[in-house]
Design an enzyme around this catalytic site. Structure first.
Site, PDB file in Angstrom:
ATOM      1  N   ARG A 127     -11.672   7.527  -3.839  1.00  0.00           N
ATOM      2  CA  ARG A 127     -12.160   8.866  -3.484  1.00  0.00           C
ATOM      3  C   ARG A 127     -13.686   9.010  -3.490  1.00  0.00           C
ATOM      4  O   ARG A 127     -14.278   9.429  -2.488  1.00  0.00           O
ATOM      5  CB  ARG A 127     -11.536   9.889  -4.428  1.00  0.00           C
ATOM      6  CG  ARG A 127     -11.875  11.331  -4.093  1.00  0.00           C
ATOM      7  CD  ARG A 127     -11.497  12.238  -5.246  1.00  0.00           C
ATOM      8  NE  ARG A 127     -10.152  11.949  -5.716  1.00  0.00           N
ATOM      9  CZ  ARG A 127      -9.754  12.119  -6.970  1.00  0.00           C
ATOM     10  NH1 ARG A 127     -10.587  12.568  -7.887  1.00  0.00           N
ATOM     11  NH2 ARG A 127      -8.515  11.850  -7.327  1.00  0.00           N
ATOM     12  N   ASP A 158       0.868  -1.162   0.000  1.00  0.00           N
ATOM     13  CA  ASP A 158       0.000   0.000   0.000  1.00  0.00           C
ATOM     14  C   ASP A 158       0.912   1.221   0.000  1.00  0.00           C
ATOM     15  O   ASP A 158       2.105   1.116   0.305  1.00  0.00           O
ATOM     16  CB  ASP A 158      -0.895  -0.029   1.250  1.00  0.00           C
ATOM     17  CG  ASP A 158      -1.819   1.170   1.327  1.00  0.00           C
ATOM     18  OD1 ASP A 158      -2.345   1.594   0.282  1.00  0.00           O
ATOM     19  OD2 ASP A 158      -2.010   1.692   2.440  1.00  0.00           O
ATOM     20  N   ASP A 209      -0.115   5.011   1.039  1.00  0.00           N
ATOM     21  CA  ASP A 209      -0.320   5.974   2.124  1.00  0.00           C
ATOM     22  C   ASP A 209      -0.218   5.283   3.483  1.00  0.00           C
ATOM     23  O   ASP A 209      -0.947   4.337   3.767  1.00  0.00           O
ATOM     24  CB  ASP A 209      -1.697   6.632   1.993  1.00  0.00           C
ATOM     25  CG  ASP A 209      -1.906   7.251   0.619  1.00  0.00           C
ATOM     26  OD1 ASP A 209      -0.950   7.836   0.108  1.00  0.00           O
ATOM     27  OD2 ASP A 209      -3.016   7.132   0.064  1.00  0.00           O
ATOM     28  N   ASP A 225      -1.545  -0.476   6.116  1.00  0.00           N
ATOM     29  CA  ASP A 225      -1.747   0.211   7.389  1.00  0.00           C
ATOM     30  C   ASP A 225      -3.220   0.361   7.738  1.00  0.00           C
ATOM     31  O   ASP A 225      -3.549   0.799   8.845  1.00  0.00           O
ATOM     32  CB  ASP A 225      -1.099   1.601   7.371  1.00  0.00           C
ATOM     33  CG  ASP A 225      -1.879   2.594   6.524  1.00  0.00           C
ATOM     34  OD1 ASP A 225      -2.099   3.735   6.982  1.00  0.00           O
ATOM     35  OD2 ASP A 225      -2.276   2.232   5.410  1.00  0.00           O
TER      36      ASP A 225
END
Length: 264
Positions: free
Chosen positions: A67, A20, A22, A207
């Protein structure tokens, strides 16, 4: 990194790694959260709602989701329904009933502004592991729900390390389901290995709890959860085999041993 990495033999065990972005490679989690904060506080204030967007809402409702899906999920959590609209819709900040697409495009404007003003912060421990794996010919890819993933990696001068970057644009173009579905990770693994490596011989680093869930659903051999914000219990609950605060806590030898011990 620990000196034990000289004993790591990735060619014989770990055969691919999917990261991943971010919160794992870069600290753009904060950039995304700030851009959502700017967007939703402006939107909520316009509608007479004084309860501002919170970090808890970002972590529990938005983090790791594409998004426009994130915007719909957040609006739903606030009891607000807007029409989807068209991809090129824009919001001037004054309309009380913008479309979901319009809010999404405004969020992207804010993201680019925050990214430009604050830059990209890298997690050096994760980058060190990526460089080591690349040096030892282990295919590495990025699977991110963000449509800005390539721009972020380019700005961080990391883009050339990866065999493939699967992002929000790929989700749209290929009709993939976002996390917590495993599509992103499996598609990335397929691209970086030419379908030569099964998920059981690859690892995922995430995360967000929904990303860990996606790794488990994809049957990856090792799922490493990185707890950047007090999510340890949720990361473990969703199926992380190992949870750390930072990748410096993991010896590469331990990753190698994990795959050796879990071979069937």
């Amino acid at each position: 990194l620990h000196s034990s990495m000289t004993h790591f033999t990735p060619q014989k065990s770990l055969r691919a790694a999917v990261f991943d972005l971010d919160g794992v490679i870069t600290r753009t989690r904060d950039t995304h959260m700030e851009s959502y904060r700017l967007l939703f506080n402006q939107f909520l204030k316009l509608r007479g709602d004084d309860e501002e967007f919170s970090e808890l809402e970002y972590d529990t409702v938005i983090n790791g989701i594409p998004r426009n899906e994130a915007i719909k999920a957040y609006l739903k959590s606030r009891g607000i329904t807007l029409t989807q609209g068209h991809e090129d819709d824009m919001w001037d900040g004054n309309e009380k009933e913008p479309t979901v697409y319009a809010l999404g495009n405004k969020k992207n404007e804010y993201f680019e502004q925050v990214l430009h003003s604050k830059g990209v912060v890298k997690y050096d421990s994760t980058v060190s592991i990526i460089r080591y794996l690349v040096e030892h010919k282990v295919p590495c890819g990025v699977a991110s729900s963000s449509s800005n993933a390539k721009d972020v990696l380019k700005k961080a001068e990391l883009l050339d390390l990866f065999d493939a970057v699967i992002d929000g644009h790929t989700i749209k173009d290929e009709g993939l389901k976002g996390k917590p579905h495993p599509d992103l990770f499996l598609y990335c693994l397929s691209k970086i290995t030419n379908d030569a490596v099964p998920p059981g011989e690859a690892m995922v680093l995430e995360d967000a709890p929904n990303g860990v869930h996606a790794g488990k659903a994809g049957k990856f051999g090792l799922i490493v959860g990185i707890d950047r914000g007090g999510d340890r219990a949720d990361l473990e609950k969703e199926g992380a085999h190992i949870v750390v605060d930072d990748m410096r806590e993991i010896r590469l030898k331990e990753i190698d041993q994990w795959f050796d011990l879990n071979k069937h």
